[in-house]
Write a protein that holds these residues in place. Structure first.
Motif, PDB file in Angstrom:
ATOM      1  N   ARG A 138       0.937  -1.172  -0.051  1.00 11.53           N
ATOM      2  CA  ARG A 138      -0.119  -0.058   0.065  1.00 11.53           C
ATOM      3  C   ARG A 138       0.887   1.460  -0.165  1.00 11.53           C
ATOM      4  O   ARG A 138       0.360   2.303  -0.681  1.00 11.53           O
ATOM      5  N   ASP A 139       2.231   1.125   0.659  1.00 13.85           N
ATOM      6  CA  ASP A 139       2.696   2.434   0.951  1.00 13.85           C
ATOM      7  C   ASP A 139       3.502   3.010  -0.276  1.00 13.85           C
ATOM      8  O   ASP A 139       3.739   4.162  -0.547  1.00 13.85           O
ATOM      9  N   HIS A 140       3.646   1.760  -1.544  1.00 14.17           N
ATOM     10  CA  HIS A 140       4.177   2.333  -2.594  1.00 14.17           C
ATOM     11  C   HIS A 140       3.148   2.204  -3.965  1.00 14.17           C
ATOM     12  O   HIS A 140       3.624   2.206  -5.019  1.00 14.17           O
ATOM     13  N   LEU A 141       2.046   2.224  -3.619  1.00 11.00           N
ATOM     14  CA  LEU A 141       1.060   2.390  -4.558  1.00 11.00           C
ATOM     15  C   LEU A 141       0.724   3.707  -5.718  1.00 11.00           C
ATOM     16  O   LEU A 141       0.835   3.480  -6.760  1.00 11.00           O
ATOM     17  N   VAL A 142       0.942   4.627  -4.974  1.00 11.99           N
ATOM     18  CA  VAL A 142       1.236   6.071  -5.622  1.00 11.99           C
ATOM     19  C   VAL A 142       2.297   5.958  -6.623  1.00 11.99           C
ATOM     20  O   VAL A 142       2.287   6.292  -7.546  1.00 11.99           O
ATOM     21  N   GLN A 143       3.607   5.631  -5.658  1.00  6.01           N
ATOM     22  CA  GLN A 143       4.910   5.597  -6.721  1.00  6.01           C
ATOM     23  C   GLN A 143       4.763   4.645  -8.000  1.00  6.01           C
ATOM     24  O   GLN A 143       5.119   5.006  -8.977  1.00  6.01           O
ATOM     25  N   ALA A 144       4.017   3.548  -7.675  1.00  4.57           N
ATOM     26  CA  ALA A 144       3.789   2.434  -8.854  1.00  4.57           C
ATOM     27  C   ALA A 144       2.969   2.881  -9.932  1.00  4.57           C
ATOM     28  O   ALA A 144       3.477   2.762 -11.104  1.00  4.57           O
ATOM     29  N   ASN A 145       1.858   3.615  -9.339  1.00 10.37           N
ATOM     30  CA  ASN A 145       1.104   3.782 -10.338  1.00 10.37           C
ATOM     31  C   ASN A 145       1.476   5.225 -11.222  1.00 10.37           C
ATOM     32  O   ASN A 145       1.387   5.317 -12.316  1.00 10.37           O
ATOM     33  N   GLY A 146       2.368   6.126 -10.613  1.00 11.47           N
ATOM     34  CA  GLY A 146       2.981   7.194 -11.180  1.00 11.47           C
ATOM     35  C   GLY A 146       4.054   6.615 -12.277  1.00 11.47           C
ATOM     36  O   GLY A 146       3.937   7.235 -13.281  1.00 11.47           O
ATOM     37  N   ARG A 147       4.566   5.633 -12.024  1.00 11.92           N
ATOM     38  CA  ARG A 147       5.592   5.133 -13.065  1.00 11.92           C
ATOM     39  C   ARG A 147       5.070   4.663 -14.067  1.00 11.92           C
ATOM     40  O   ARG A 147       5.329   4.937 -15.454  1.00 11.92           O
ATOM     41  N   VAL A 148       3.752   3.592 -13.948  1.00 14.51           N
ATOM     42  CA  VAL A 148       3.141   3.380 -15.272  1.00 14.51           C
ATOM     43  C   VAL A 148       2.270   4.487 -15.859  1.00 14.51           C
ATOM     44  O   VAL A 148       2.482   4.308 -17.029  1.00 14.51           O
ATOM     45  N   SER A 149       1.830   5.412 -15.246  1.00 16.80           N
ATOM     46  CA  SER A 149       1.335   6.723 -15.764  1.00 16.80           C
ATOM     47  C   SER A 149       2.450   7.469 -16.377  1.00 16.80           C
ATOM     48  O   SER A 149       2.011   8.092 -17.773  1.00 16.80           O
ATOM     49  N   ALA A 150       3.644   7.523 -15.986  1.00 12.98           N
ATOM     50  CA  ALA A 150       4.407   8.185 -16.820  1.00 12.98           C
ATOM     51  C   ALA A 150       5.124   7.664 -18.099  1.00 12.98           C
ATOM     52  O   ALA A 150       5.223   8.192 -19.214  1.00 12.98           O
ATOM     53  N   SER A 151       5.015   6.182 -18.212  1.00  9.48           N
ATOM     54  CA  SER A 151       5.428   5.423 -19.319  1.00  9.48           C
ATOM     55  C   SER A 151       4.102   5.393 -20.329  1.00  9.48           C
ATOM     56  O   SER A 151       4.224   5.856 -21.586  1.00  9.48           O
ATOM     57  N   SER A 152       2.949   5.803 -19.983  1.00 11.49           N
ATOM     58  CA  SER A 152       1.746   5.902 -20.620  1.00 11.49           C
ATOM     59  C   SER A 152       1.991   7.213 -21.390  1.00 11.49           C
ATOM     60  O   SER A 152       1.751   7.527 -22.700  1.00 11.49           O
ATOM     61  N   SER A 153       2.266   8.127 -20.512  1.00 14.79           N
ATOM     62  CA  SER A 153       2.517   9.628 -21.043  1.00 14.79           C
ATOM     63  C   SER A 153       3.661   9.788 -22.012  1.00 14.79           C
ATOM     64  O   SER A 153       3.659  10.271 -23.351  1.00 14.79           O
ATOM     65  N   ALA A 154       4.795   9.188 -21.785  1.00 15.03           N
ATOM     66  CA  ALA A 154       6.006   9.037 -22.749  1.00 15.03           C
ATOM     67  C   ALA A 154       5.511   8.394 -23.814  1.00 15.03           C
ATOM     68  O   ALA A 154       5.938   8.929 -24.990  1.00 15.03           O
ATOM     69  N   ALA A 155       4.710   7.276 -23.908  1.00 16.68           N
ATOM     70  CA  ALA A 155       4.499   6.796 -25.142  1.00 16.68           C
ATOM     71  C   ALA A 155       3.663   7.610 -25.950  1.00 16.68           C
ATOM     72  O   ALA A 155       3.592   7.562 -27.343  1.00 16.68           O
ATOM     73  N   GLU A 156       2.488   8.165 -25.385  1.00 13.63           N
ATOM     74  CA  GLU A 156       1.644   9.209 -26.005  1.00 13.63           C
ATOM     75  C   GLU A 156       2.718  10.372 -26.847  1.00 13.63           C
ATOM     76  O   GLU A 156       2.143  10.759 -27.956  1.00 13.63           O
ATOM     77  N   PHE A 157       3.639  10.610 -26.101  1.00 17.82           N
ATOM     78  CA  PHE A 157       4.513  11.821 -26.568  1.00 17.82           C
ATOM     79  C   PHE A 157       5.407  11.299 -27.792  1.00 17.82           C
ATOM     80  O   PHE A 157       5.362  11.840 -28.843  1.00 17.82           O
ATOM     81  N   ALA A 158       6.032   9.927 -27.661  1.00 14.15           N
ATOM     82  CA  ALA A 158       6.895   9.543 -28.381  1.00 14.15           C
ATOM     83  C   ALA A 158       6.409   8.476 -29.630  1.00 14.15           C
ATOM     84  O   ALA A 158       6.913   8.413 -30.673  1.00 14.15           O
ATOM     85  N   GLY A 159       5.338   7.863 -29.229  1.00 12.64           N
ATOM     86  CA  GLY A 159       4.548   6.793 -29.910  1.00 12.64           C
ATOM     87  C   GLY A 159       4.340   7.130 -31.423  1.00 12.64           C
ATOM     88  O   GLY A 159       4.607   6.594 -32.194  1.00 12.64           O
ATOM     89  N   PRO A 160       3.554   8.371 -31.634  1.00 12.07           N
ATOM     90  CA  PRO A 160       3.160   8.800 -33.069  1.00 12.07           C
ATOM     91  C   PRO A 160       4.260   9.063 -33.690  1.00 12.07           C
ATOM     92  O   PRO A 160       4.261   8.648 -34.935  1.00 12.07           O
ATOM     93  N   GLY A 161       5.380   9.655 -33.403  1.00 17.84           N
ATOM     94  CA  GLY A 161       6.628   9.842 -34.290  1.00 17.84           C
ATOM     95  C   GLY A 161       7.171   8.502 -34.756  1.00 17.84           C
ATOM     96  O   GLY A 161       7.604   8.409 -35.786  1.00 17.84           O
ATOM     97  N   LEU A 162       7.228   7.621 -33.543  1.00 14.45           N
ATOM     98  CA  LEU A 162       7.789   6.445 -34.020  1.00 14.45           C
ATOM     99  C   LEU A 162       7.097   5.735 -35.022  1.00 14.45           C
ATOM    100  O   LEU A 162       7.407   4.966 -35.902  1.00 14.45           O
TER     101      LEU A 162
END
Length: 418
Positions: A138-162
């Motif tokens: 439980r203490d690391h849920l926010v951090q874990a969800n943040g990392r997955v969300s960051a990956s999703s946002s990074a994919a949205e940024f770089a994915g269309p160009g790729l």
């Protein structure tokens, strides 16, 4: 204290493996989001109506399959289901270039493939949101969800160009092979995870009763009830804007395709920034206050899109700023909201809660695109964008008047027991 509680997220090998596989597949999905419609347009010469139907089929399974899948996820181990879903998605995506190579690709075949991919996506989405609390304490849920969300946002940024580069080099159908490979990378990562699961035995329980139990839990739980209402309203407005913005940008603002792509790519950086700083903000400040400020920023951002007009450069800056704030606020609120949902839900209800929230949010939200087209055609494109922008502000009201902004920290199940 369990082994998972004794180590930080940085040293949690199970989460690291999951995160790596999910990040790779998220980039692959962005390639498909560009290559699949281009395949339909360039290879099959589909009409706009047919392309719209193709998009609808991708989301349709969320409306009627998420709830029964939620029961399945609560009854069985989640990791095998995720592995099976991604194996199936890899095979289905790979089928498109194979059919194209033999000149056997047709619109009916592509429609069936897209629908089948959507079914597998529903299964995987319900699973992973329920699986993170299995491999992360439980203490690391926010951090874990943040990392997955960051990956999703990074994919949205770089994915269309790729995706654009791969389509240019490989052609649209064969660019889809990259996504097939990305799903296989996720399968390998999931296969290496070693975390015990304790699925709830099915017994003699009834499917309908179990679905009703999950929906009833959302309705009765005060935090989940508010998140469901606000999330459905947000998704409605988001799909509304998504349906109108391209036409609005071309016909009202005079944007070319390259400028539209640049606006969307730059705005995706807001999501990367928001997801990256979410855990630190929640750790430093009151949970409820962070969530509320993120909602207010994200939901107010779209007001800039129809507000800023004039020369093309100025209008582009306004649209970029509006989407940037939208994505940045959304990233922080998504990390906090997802973590809150996971924290207040008993493990035996996690799958059904996730499925119920997905159904409520996307069931109502999916109608936003239809409403956007109708209202934009009736009132005009700029007026339609104003309706959506004001709608975002209204969507924030359930959060503003709820208990969530008063939370000092994320609650636990023990604290919620009567």
């Amino acid at each position: 204290m369990s082994a998972i509680e004794q180590k930080s997220l940085r040293h949690n090998k199970n989460f690291t493996r999951f995160w790596f596989g999910e990040t790779v597949s998220l980039f692959g999905v962005q390639v498909t989001n560009l290559a699949l419609p281009l395949t339909a347009v360039l290879v099959l010469n589909v009409t706009p109506e047919e392309l719209g139907f193709l998009r609808t089929l991708a989301f349709l399974p969320f409306l009627f399959l998420a709830l029964p899948f939620g029961v399945l996820v609560d009854r069985t181990a989640k990791r095998p289901l995720m592995i099976g879903a991604n194996l199936a998605r890899a095979a289905l995506v790979a089928l498109v270039p194979v059919l194209a190579a033999f000149d056997a690709l047709s619109l009916p075949a592509l429609l069936m493939i897209v629908f089948a991919i959507g079914v597998c996506t529903v299964a995987f989405e319900v699973c992973w949101l329920s699986y993170v609390p299995v491999i992360v304490d439980r203490d690391h849920l926010v951090q874990a969800n943040g990392r997955v969300s960051a990956s999703s946002s990074a994919a949205e940024f770089a994915g269309p160009g790729l995706g654009g580069l791969l389509v240019q080099v490989l052609t649209a159908p064969f660019a889809l092979a990259v996504n097939a490979a990305s799903y296989l990378a996720s399968v390998v990562s999931l296969w290496t995870i070693r975390a015990p699961e304790q699925p709830r035995p099915a017994g003699s329980r009834h499917l309908g009763k179990e679905i009703a139990e999950g929906i009833g839990f959302i309705v009765r739980q005060p935090y989940l009830r508010v998140l469901a209402v606000a999330g459905a309203a947000f998704n409605f407005c988001y799909m509304f804007v998504e349906a109108l913005f391209i036409v609005y940008a071309v016909r009202e603002l005079g944007f070319g395709p390259g400028l539209i792509g640049l606006v969307l790519a730059l705005s995706a950086i807001g999501g990367v920034v928001g997801a990256t700083i979410a855990a630190g903000l929640i750790r430093r400040f009151r949970f409820g206050r962070v969530y509320l400020v993120a909602v207010l920023i994200g939901y107010a951002g779209p007001l800039l899109i129809p507000l800023v007009t004039g020369p093309t450069v100025l209008a582009a800056c306004g649209a970029t700023a509006g989407f940037f704030l939208l994505r940045g606020g959304l990233a922080v609120s998504n990390v906090a909201g997802t973590s809150l949902r996971q924290a207040v839900t008993p493990p035996e209800l996690m799958g059904r809660m996730t499925a119920g929230m997905r159904t409520l949010m996307w069931g109502i939200g999916a109608t936003g695109a239809l409403a956007g087209g109708l209202i934009g055609g009736w009132l005009g494109l700029r007026a339609g964008m104003w309706v959506a922008a004001v709608g975002f502000v209204v969507a924030a009201l359930p959060i503003l008047f709820s208990r969530i902004p008063r939370l000092r920290e994320m609650p636990s199940l023990a604290e919620l027991q009567p």
